[in-house]
Write an enzyme that holds these catalytic residues in place. Structure first.
Site, PDB file in Angstrom:
ATOM      1  N   ASP A 397     -31.769 -26.447 -11.206  1.00 40.85           N
ATOM      2  CA  ASP A 397     -31.213 -26.521  -9.859  1.00 40.85           C
ATOM      3  C   ASP A 397     -32.204 -27.324  -9.019  1.00 40.85           C
ATOM      4  O   ASP A 397     -33.284 -26.849  -8.697  1.00 40.85           O
ATOM      5  CB  ASP A 397     -31.038 -25.108  -9.307  1.00 40.85           C
ATOM      6  CG  ASP A 397     -30.430 -25.079  -7.910  1.00 40.85           C
ATOM      7  OD1 ASP A 397     -30.415 -26.128  -7.244  1.00 40.85           O
ATOM      8  OD2 ASP A 397     -29.998 -23.984  -7.477  1.00 40.85           O
ATOM      9  N   HIS A 398     -31.815 -28.550  -8.663  1.00 46.68           N
ATOM     10  CA  HIS A 398     -32.755 -29.455  -7.998  1.00 46.68           C
ATOM     11  C   HIS A 398     -33.163 -28.952  -6.608  1.00 46.68           C
ATOM     12  O   HIS A 398     -34.158 -29.405  -6.043  1.00 46.68           O
ATOM     13  CB  HIS A 398     -32.134 -30.854  -7.883  1.00 46.68           C
ATOM     14  CG  HIS A 398     -33.139 -31.958  -7.954  1.00 46.68           C
ATOM     15  ND1 HIS A 398     -34.417 -31.837  -7.453  1.00 46.68           N
ATOM     16  CD2 HIS A 398     -33.056 -33.218  -8.467  1.00 46.68           C
ATOM     17  CE1 HIS A 398     -35.077 -32.968  -7.653  1.00 46.68           C
ATOM     18  NE2 HIS A 398     -34.278 -33.830  -8.266  1.00 46.68           N
ATOM     19  N   ARG A 399     -32.409 -28.019  -6.046  1.00 48.89           N
ATOM     20  CA  ARG A 399     -32.810 -27.453  -4.763  1.00 48.89           C
ATOM     21  C   ARG A 399     -34.069 -26.621  -4.907  1.00 48.89           C
ATOM     22  O   ARG A 399     -34.858 -26.510  -3.965  1.00 48.89           O
ATOM     23  CB  ARG A 399     -31.687 -26.570  -4.196  1.00 48.89           C
ATOM     24  CG  ARG A 399     -30.378 -27.294  -3.927  1.00 48.89           C
ATOM     25  CD  ARG A 399     -29.275 -26.321  -3.575  1.00 48.89           C
ATOM     26  NE  ARG A 399     -29.030 -25.354  -4.653  1.00 48.89           N
ATOM     27  CZ  ARG A 399     -28.130 -24.389  -4.579  1.00 48.89           C
ATOM     28  NH1 ARG A 399     -27.382 -24.253  -3.484  1.00 48.89           N
ATOM     29  NH2 ARG A 399     -27.948 -23.551  -5.589  1.00 48.89           N
TER      30      ARG A 399
END
Length: 425
Positions: A397-399
């Protein structure tokens, strides 16, 4: 006094349940603790006990249909006691709303919906929010008739048809196109060329969660090749050394058991990746709980190996075998498959070389594991030799996990796999 039997909430995400089998019939005598019926949720099957002695009456919960949580499905009454007047449970769909509050606590009249938080978010069910978006209804101008003033779908539908709602409504986005019904697909096929199979609760939940995850979680992927030869040698040695218990080895390690341990240790060594994303905060987990995808009839489920970074390989192996067996039998408890701080999905046993897996929130990472296969590799001296190599792909999850951090995590995993003795010290 009469005891109401309701559809219980056995899972924090559960909105409906389905009775797969009644063990007693109308008019049967039951005792407290008897198993009345079995329910099928979107994750497992669970047996529901009677909470009182008496005669089973007014059995309105039918087998094989979705019933909202909290709805009455039967009554248990004493001899000579009148049966309360209750109709059949209302039908439900995959996004059914919570049952209304009991009569003694429900508001006598609709009350204005209150904010969820200081930020002023309106209290409304997911279905009510979706209907409001589709119909262009402003939730802030509605009064909620649900428990504690929560806005439910009936409030939105009423507002959408009331003349007064027009002044508060906003135009629906031009791109809002209703999802195609089954007719859109079936029109391409002759009537006698197919059969229709109803979706199970599990299948609907998998579909909903995968669409939500893929459309709301910004995935990115990192792939690495891991040499397995040292791990396979150590695995054979450990299995050969397993003590006998009642004439059988105390454990039998699989490659997947060692993958779970390696990933747990890699997450523990990369604490910035052992996290969950929320809109308000980043949740930093103190322990590593690895979910392991298990194929079950009609779908899949992800039982959790808790505190897996601290468990021995033999403990992980035996626990995983038990969880997988009970998962396939539909006997997992909710606490055994809810949560987790990361996950592993292994398709190597099917000969799949590599693939990418979809993250299952609240996880921020999932490791997709391919098959170990003999491949040519280049040694440090430039010579070419054969080695057993396994490709793995990390979805993040790039967040919550950036590229460099993901590379650090998958690099540590590869180091544990290629130097497996480090998992034992």
């Amino acid at each position: 006094m009469a005891s109401e039997v309701i559809m219980p909430k056995v899972d924090m995400d559960m909105a409906t349940g389905r009775i797969s089998k009644w063990f007693f019939s109308e008019g049967d005598q039951v005792k407290k603790g008897d198993v009345l019926f079995e329910i099928e949720t979107d994750k497992a099957a669970m047996e529901i006990d009677a909470q009182a002695d008496g005669m089973l009456r007014n059995v309105t919960g039918r087998e094989g249909i979705d019933i909202p949580v909290g709805s009455p499905v039967a009554w248990i009454v004493a001899a000579g006691e009148d049966v309360p007047d209750a109709g059949a449970p209302p039908p439900a769909d995959a996004k059914a709303e919570p049952a209304a509050a009991p009569a003694d606590t429900a508001p006598a009249a609709p009350i204005v919906a209150k904010a969820d938080s200081a930020g002023g978010a309106v209290r409304a069910t997911p279905l009510a929010r979706r209907l409001a978006r589709d119909k262009g209804v402003d939730l802030a101008g509605l009064s909620g008739s649900g428990p504690h003033g929560r806005i439910v779908s009936a409030d939105v539908l009423a507002a959408g048809t009331a003349p007064a709602a027009a002044c508060a409504a906003r135009s629906a986005p031009a791109s809002a196109v209703p999802a195609p019904g089954p007719e859109a697909a079936l029109k391409h096929f002759p009537d006698d060329s197919y059969t229709l199979q109803a979706h199970t609760g599990m299948r609907r939940t998998i579909a909903r969660r995968l669409v939500e995850a893929k459309s709301t979680v910004p995935h990115f992927y990192l792939t690495a090749d891991c040499r397995l030869d040292a791990l396979l040698t150590l695995r054979a040695e450990l299995n050969a050394a397993a003590p006998l218990v009642d004439g059988a080895p105390a454990y039998k390690l699989s490659v997947n058991d060692m993958v779970i341990k390696a990933y747990a240790l890699a997450l523990a060594a990369t604490p910035d990746a052992n996290v969950s994303w929320t809109e308000e905060q980043l949740v930093r987990h103190r322990f590593v709980d690895v979910g392991v995808a298990v194929s079950v009839p009609g779908g899949l489920i992800t039982p959790i190996i808790r505190h897996s970074q601290a468990k021995t390989l033999s403990a992980i192996s035996n626990e995983m075998k038990d969880l997988a067996a009970r998962a396939r039998a539909g006997k997992l408890k909710p606490e055994e498959y809810q949560g987790g701080t990361g996950a592993v999905s292994n398709l190597g046993m099917f000969g799949v070389r590599e693939f990418s897996a979809i993250i299952n929130p609240p996880h921020a990472t999932i490791l997709a594991v391919g098959a170990g296969e003999r491949r040519p590799v280049v040694a440090q001296d430039g010579s070419i030799a054969a080695a057993t190599v396994m490709s793995v792909t990390l979805s993040t999850d790039h967040r919550a996990v950036d590229g460099a951090l993901g590379a650090e995590l998958i690099g540590r995993f590869r180091a544990f796999i290629e130097n497996p003795m480090s998992m034992l010290v």
